[in-house]
Design a protein around this motif. Structure first.
Motif, PDB file in Angstrom:
ATOM      1  N   THR A   6      20.893  -1.539 -12.996  1.00 21.04           N
ATOM      2  CA  THR A   6      20.277  -2.529 -12.406  1.00 21.04           C
ATOM      3  C   THR A   6      19.381  -2.061 -11.292  1.00 21.04           C
ATOM      4  OG1 THR A   6      22.308  -3.951 -12.415  1.00 21.04           O
ATOM      5  CG2 THR A   6      20.764  -4.327 -10.797  1.00 21.04           C
ATOM      6  N   PHE A   7      18.090  -2.602 -11.119  1.00 24.31           N
ATOM      7  CA  PHE A   7      17.192  -2.117 -10.189  1.00 24.31           C
ATOM      8  C   PHE A   7      17.079  -3.149  -9.084  1.00 24.31           C
ATOM      9  CE2 PHE A   7      16.003   0.156 -14.141  1.00 24.31           C
ATOM     10  CZ  PHE A   7      15.963   1.574 -13.729  1.00 24.31           C
ATOM     11  N   ASP A   8      17.260  -2.779  -7.954  1.00 27.84           N
ATOM     12  CA  ASP A   8      16.879  -3.946  -6.728  1.00 27.84           C
ATOM     13  C   ASP A   8      15.726  -3.463  -6.237  1.00 27.84           C
ATOM     14  OD1 ASP A   8      17.336  -5.853  -5.273  1.00 27.84           O
ATOM     15  OD2 ASP A   8      18.611  -4.520  -3.779  1.00 27.84           O
ATOM     16  N   MET A   9      14.543  -3.847  -6.798  1.00 27.14           N
ATOM     17  CA  MET A   9      13.449  -3.744  -6.140  1.00 27.14           C
ATOM     18  C   MET A   9      12.293  -4.759  -6.545  1.00 27.14           C
ATOM     19  SD  MET A   9      11.726  -0.574  -8.769  1.00 27.14           S
ATOM     20  CE  MET A   9      13.132   0.685  -8.302  1.00 27.14           C
ATOM     21  N   THR A  10      11.130  -4.992  -5.874  1.00 27.64           N
ATOM     22  CA  THR A  10      10.437  -5.802  -6.240  1.00 27.64           C
ATOM     23  C   THR A  10       9.497  -5.631  -7.200  1.00 27.64           C
ATOM     24  OG1 THR A  10       8.611  -5.189  -4.707  1.00 27.64           O
ATOM     25  CG2 THR A  10      10.359  -6.759  -3.704  1.00 27.64           C
ATOM     26  N   GLU A  13       7.204  -2.786  -6.051  1.00 31.12           N
ATOM     27  CA  GLU A  13       7.731  -1.412  -5.921  1.00 31.12           C
ATOM     28  C   GLU A  13       7.915  -0.852  -7.296  1.00 31.12           C
ATOM     29  OE1 GLU A  13      10.583  -2.295  -2.067  1.00 31.12           O
ATOM     30  OE2 GLU A  13      11.162  -2.797  -3.904  1.00 31.12           O
TER      31      GLU A  13
END
Length: 80
Positions: A6-10, A13
């Motif tokens: 999981t990537f937690d970025m906009t 980004e």
């Protein structure tokens, strides 16, 4: 084994992380120019004639995908 990442970025980004160029201003400028020409009624800027090739390719791409999936399913059936 199943691995989830999981990537937690906009999206901005993520684009920078991949090193992709920022084309948002270019897209905005091209779209504004296209809209001006369509509103002015210039030759060749009919909305349907501009988007028709994209629509046809999108529909044919989906049909090709479905055919490929069906071929893979049928190939799996014959091996058993």
């Amino acid at each position: 084994m199943k691995v989830n990442v999981t990537f937690d970025m906009t999206p901005e980004e993520f684009r920078r992380l991949l090193g992709l160029p920022d084309v948002q201003q270019f897209q905005t400028d091209v779209f504004e120019q296209m809209m001006e020409k369509m509103k002015a009624g210039e030759e060749g800027y009919d909305p349907m004639s501009i988007y028709q090739p994209m629509m046809e390719k999108g529909i044919s791409a989906m049909a090709d995908f479905q055919q490929n999936m069906m071929a893979m399913m049928m190939a799996g059936q014959t091996k058993k």
